[in-house]
Design an enzyme around this catalytic site. Structure first.
Site, PDB file in Angstrom:
ATOM      1  N   LYS A 176      -4.086  15.867   5.104  1.00 17.53           N
ATOM      2  CA  LYS A 176      -4.929  15.750   3.904  1.00 17.53           C
ATOM      3  C   LYS A 176      -5.873  14.578   4.153  1.00 17.53           C
ATOM      4  O   LYS A 176      -5.495  13.421   4.022  1.00 17.53           O
ATOM      5  CB  LYS A 176      -4.017  15.470   2.696  1.00 17.53           C
ATOM      6  N   GLU A 252       1.146   3.071   6.713  1.00 16.34           N
ATOM      7  CA  GLU A 252       0.188   2.095   7.264  1.00 16.34           C
ATOM      8  C   GLU A 252      -0.699   1.690   6.104  1.00 16.34           C
ATOM      9  O   GLU A 252      -1.586   2.448   5.702  1.00 16.34           O
ATOM     10  CB  GLU A 252      -0.648   2.728   8.379  1.00 16.34           C
ATOM     11  N   CYS A 286      -8.597  -2.072   8.079  1.00 12.77           N
ATOM     12  CA  CYS A 286      -7.381  -2.733   7.574  1.00 12.77           C
ATOM     13  C   CYS A 286      -7.079  -3.950   8.424  1.00 12.77           C
ATOM     14  O   CYS A 286      -6.409  -4.878   7.976  1.00 12.77           O
ATOM     15  CB  CYS A 286      -6.210  -1.758   7.615  1.00 12.77           C
ATOM     16  N   GLU A 383      -7.836  -7.626  -0.345  1.00 10.04           N
ATOM     17  CA  GLU A 383      -8.497  -7.056   0.822  1.00 10.04           C
ATOM     18  C   GLU A 383      -9.979  -6.871   0.468  1.00 10.04           C
ATOM     19  O   GLU A 383     -10.295  -6.171  -0.502  1.00 10.04           O
ATOM     20  CB  GLU A 383      -7.816  -5.717   1.099  1.00 10.04           C
TER      21      GLU A 383
HETATM   22  P1  NAD Z   1      -6.577   5.158  -0.551  1.00 10.03           P
HETATM   23  O1  NAD Z   1      -5.182   4.666  -0.653  1.00 10.03           O
HETATM   24  O2  NAD Z   1      -7.409   5.183  -1.759  1.00 10.03           O
HETATM   25  O3  NAD Z   1      -6.573   6.652   0.011  1.00 10.03           O
HETATM   26  C1  NAD Z   1      -5.934   7.008   1.200  1.00 10.03           C
HETATM   27  C2  NAD Z   1      -5.639   8.489   1.169  1.00 10.03           C
HETATM   28  O4  NAD Z   1      -4.729   8.766   0.108  1.00 10.03           O
HETATM   29  C3  NAD Z   1      -6.850   9.373   0.929  1.00 10.03           C
HETATM   30  O5  NAD Z   1      -6.686  10.569   1.654  1.00 10.03           O
HETATM   31  C4  NAD Z   1      -6.767   9.649  -0.568  1.00 10.03           C
HETATM   32  O6  NAD Z   1      -7.412  10.831  -0.928  1.00 10.03           O
HETATM   33  C5  NAD Z   1      -5.281   9.750  -0.754  1.00 10.03           C
HETATM   34  N1  NAD Z   1      -4.820   9.448  -2.112  1.00 10.03           N
HETATM   35  C6  NAD Z   1      -5.405   8.650  -3.035  1.00 10.03           C
HETATM   36  N2  NAD Z   1      -4.658   8.635  -4.164  1.00 10.03           N
HETATM   37  C7  NAD Z   1      -3.598   9.441  -3.946  1.00 10.03           C
HETATM   38  C8  NAD Z   1      -2.463   9.831  -4.721  1.00 10.03           C
HETATM   39  N3  NAD Z   1      -2.264   9.392  -5.959  1.00 10.03           N
HETATM   40  N4  NAD Z   1      -1.572  10.669  -4.175  1.00 10.03           N
HETATM   41  C9  NAD Z   1      -1.740  11.115  -2.915  1.00 10.03           C
HETATM   42  N5  NAD Z   1      -2.779  10.787  -2.134  1.00 10.03           N
HETATM   43  C10 NAD Z   1      -3.691   9.957  -2.637  1.00 10.03           C
HETATM   44  O7  NAD Z   1      -7.232   4.317   0.625  1.00 10.03           O
HETATM   45  P2  NAD Z   1      -8.738   4.398   1.162  1.00 10.03           P
HETATM   46  O8  NAD Z   1      -9.597   3.724   0.162  1.00 10.03           O
HETATM   47  O9  NAD Z   1      -9.073   5.777   1.594  1.00 10.03           O
HETATM   48  O10 NAD Z   1      -8.617   3.533   2.491  1.00 10.03           O
HETATM   49  C11 NAD Z   1      -8.681   2.164   2.497  1.00 10.03           C
HETATM   50  C12 NAD Z   1      -7.289   1.569   2.569  1.00 10.03           C
HETATM   51  O11 NAD Z   1      -6.608   2.052   3.709  1.00 10.03           O
HETATM   52  C13 NAD Z   1      -7.314   0.069   2.733  1.00 10.03           C
HETATM   53  O12 NAD Z   1      -6.345  -0.530   1.920  1.00 10.03           O
HETATM   54  C14 NAD Z   1      -6.962  -0.124   4.202  1.00 10.03           C
HETATM   55  O13 NAD Z   1      -6.391  -1.375   4.503  1.00 10.03           O
HETATM   56  C15 NAD Z   1      -6.022   0.983   4.426  1.00 10.03           C
HETATM   57  N6  NAD Z   1      -5.915   1.287   5.843  1.00 10.03           N
HETATM   58  C16 NAD Z   1      -4.782   0.929   6.502  1.00 10.03           C
HETATM   59  C17 NAD Z   1      -4.671   1.171   7.853  1.00 10.03           C
HETATM   60  C18 NAD Z   1      -3.433   0.792   8.601  1.00 10.03           C
HETATM   61  O14 NAD Z   1      -3.231   1.301   9.686  1.00 10.03           O
HETATM   62  N7  NAD Z   1      -2.571  -0.075   8.084  1.00 10.03           N
HETATM   63  C19 NAD Z   1      -5.719   1.795   8.542  1.00 10.03           C
HETATM   64  C20 NAD Z   1      -6.880   2.141   7.834  1.00 10.03           C
HETATM   65  C21 NAD Z   1      -6.955   1.886   6.480  1.00 10.03           C
END
Ligand code: NAD
Length: 479
Positions: A176, A252, A286, A383
């Site tokens: 997804k 992650e 991240c 962040e």
């Molecule tokens: P997000 O948590 O908003 O979304 C991540 C994913 O989850 C997307 O596919 C989104 O559609 C889905 N999602 C959102 N709400 C959901 C729910 N209620 N139920 C199920 N799925 C849901 O994050 P983002 O804004 O897309 O990405 C940025 C974040 O990701 C930052 O916090 C960053 O640090 C983190 N990140 C972490 C790593 C790592 O390896 N630790 C790598 C890249 C990004």
């Protein structure tokens, strides 16, 4: 490529529309214009994905590791051959500068090559029980159907970092992707199909209603694994959802990386490292350095050189020749970055470079360096996810370590020092899953990537990454 990239759901080896016919728009962050309309997966489509993954599961788990390896290797070759068109697609939907997108695609493809090499190395063990009565035989088996949820900041690499090890381990998956950036994931599904991945082994489900589709899958007893990359906030929700069926989780999550510069550091190297750690992907990583702690005696010199480099960056549309920093992904991200900067400035911080949004259409933010940032302020706790560098000074090693560890996150830390003993000592004391010691970049498909505390659970990459998709089966045997 946005014009001819796939835009439907990929389920059981077929491209299909959403069960209710719904679609959603994908925008170009450099001007806010619509570049594609993508099928908006429903809960019924999510169930169809799990059905397809279930049908393919037994055959894929039984496929010879060498054959799985050859398919992943072919996927690496295809991605590499098409790296330029994929990089342009990443830039179109994510906004990042093309140079960043090229770097991402090479990094992303490497997960397929690395896991092609790991697929044939799922070793078990055999030992004599301490009692001497029997043998302890341990096999590694695929954990089962895996749901993979990825963010928008690395649309290619976050997908391959999960698909590579899952397929190597013998799992079938439903991906997804983030709804801001579904096109790259769909383009990769096409590549995997061409590489020979059988129908149903990889299914891709773009959906705006993320909560509903992911929840439906996590409550489906056939799903045995969740691998999530995204914010800590959403991660917490999914861990609670996964508890229902006791789904194996790899998380992650967010980061708040400290970047420590000691007075004995090579300052040229520290500034180069700071530019990479802060500005790779325009700060939308991240692993991005979120807080700079600089020893007082070199703080002025470091900040001045760093600010000069930040000022010189060329900001513009990602696809434009010479652009070093593209727009942020969407309006919400720009607003959040600006809110943090204005909050810091109103409590006394000084923006020596930048400090405001870009002008005109598109989601731009000026590369920014903030000095005199008050300890404890929101910009040091949250962040930032944008091109903003707050700088704080310290006097002693203990103080630096204490401030660096003063966060609920623990993904990565950076340390610059000319004293190797100090570097290793401080690295051991930093509470994070990864440390860049005299290096501004830690990501490597061959290394275990992941965090401590609220930055996550589990590791991606390296040999550990494949073990996240396997379970130990212990057989007690007399012979
Ligand atoms: P997000 O948590 O908003 O979304 C991540 C994913 O989850 C997307 O596919 C989104 O559609 C889905 N999602 C959102 N709400 C959901 C729910 N209620 N139920 C199920 N799925 C849901 O994050 P983002 O804004 O897309 O990405 C940025 C974040 O990701 C930052 O916090 C960053 O640090 C983190 N990140 C972490 C790593 C790592 O390896 N630790 C790598 C890249 C990004």
């Amino acid at each position: 490529m946005a014009d001819d990239a796939p835009t439907d759901l990929y389920i059981g080896g077929s491209w299909v529309g959403a069960s209710d016919g719904g679609r959603f728009d994908v925008l170009d962050p450099s001007n806010g214009e619509v570049i594609a309309s993508v099928a908006n997966g429903t809960v019924e489509d999510a169930v169809a994905c799990v059905d397809a993954a279930e049908r393919a599961a037994e055959g894929w788990a039984a496929t010879a590791p060498r054959q799985r390896a050859e398919i992943l290797r072919k996927a690496w070759e295809l991605m590499t051959a098409r790296s330029e068109e994929l990089a342009r697609l990443v830039t179109r939907e994510n906004g990042k500068a093309l140079t960043d997108a090229r770097g991402e695609v090479a990094y992303a493809a490497e997960f397929f090559r690395w896991y092609a090499e790991e697929a044939v190395r799922a070793q078990g063990s055999v030992q004599t029980a301490p009692s001497g009565t029997n043998r302890i035989l341990v096999l590694q088996q695929p954990v089962g159907i895996a749901v993979l949820v990825t963010p928008w900041n690395f649309p290619a690499a976050m997908a391959t970092r999960k698909i590579g090890p899952a397929l190597a381990a013998g799992c079938t998956v439903v991906l997804k992707p983030a709804s801001d950036t579904p096109l790259t994931a769909l383009a990769m599904a096409a590549i995997l199909e061409e590489a020979g991945v059988p129908a149903g082994v990889v299914n891709v489900l773009p959906a705006r209603r993320s909560g509903a589709v992911v929840s439906a899958m996590l409550h489906d007893p056939r799903v045995r694994k969740l691998s999530f990359t995204g914010s800590t906030e959403v991660g917490r929700v999914l861990l609670a959802e996964a508890a229902d069926q006791v789904v194996n989780c790899s998380m992650e999550l967010g980061g708040n990386a400290p970047f420590l510069v000691f007075a004995d550091a090579d300052l040229d190297a520290a500034v180069d490292g700071a530019m990479i750690a802060k500005m790779r992907n325009g700060g939308e990583a991240c692993t991005a350095a979120n807080r700079f702690y600089v020893e007082a005696s070199v703080a002025e010199e470091f900040s001045q050189r760093f600010a000069e480099r930040m000022r010189a960056l060329r900001v513009g549309p990602g696809l434009e020749e010479g652009t070093q920093v593209g727009p942020l992904v969407n309006e919400d991200t720009v607003s959040k970055v600006d809110e943090l900067v204005q909050g810091a400035v109103s409590s006394g911080a000084k923006a020596v470079v930048g400090g405001s949004r870009g002008e005109g259409a598109g989601f731009y933010y000026a590369p920014t360096v903030l000095l005199d940032v008050e300890p404890g302020s929101a910009i040091l706790r949250e962040e930032i996810f944008g091109p903003v560098a707050p700088v704080v000074t310290f006097e002693t090693e203990d103080e630096a370590v204490r401030m660096a560890n003063d966060t609920e996150y623990g993904l990565v830390s950076y340390v610059y020092t000319g004293d190797l003993a100090r570097g290793l000592r401080v690295s051991e004391r930093l509470d994070s899953g990864m440390v860049g010691l005299n290096r501004g970049l830690v990501s490597d498909p061959a290394a275990p990537f992941g965090g401590t505390k609220q930055s996550g659970i589990g590791r991606e990459g390296g040999h550990d990454g494949m073990l996240d998709y396997m379970e130990s089966k212990y057989i007690a045997v007399d012979w």
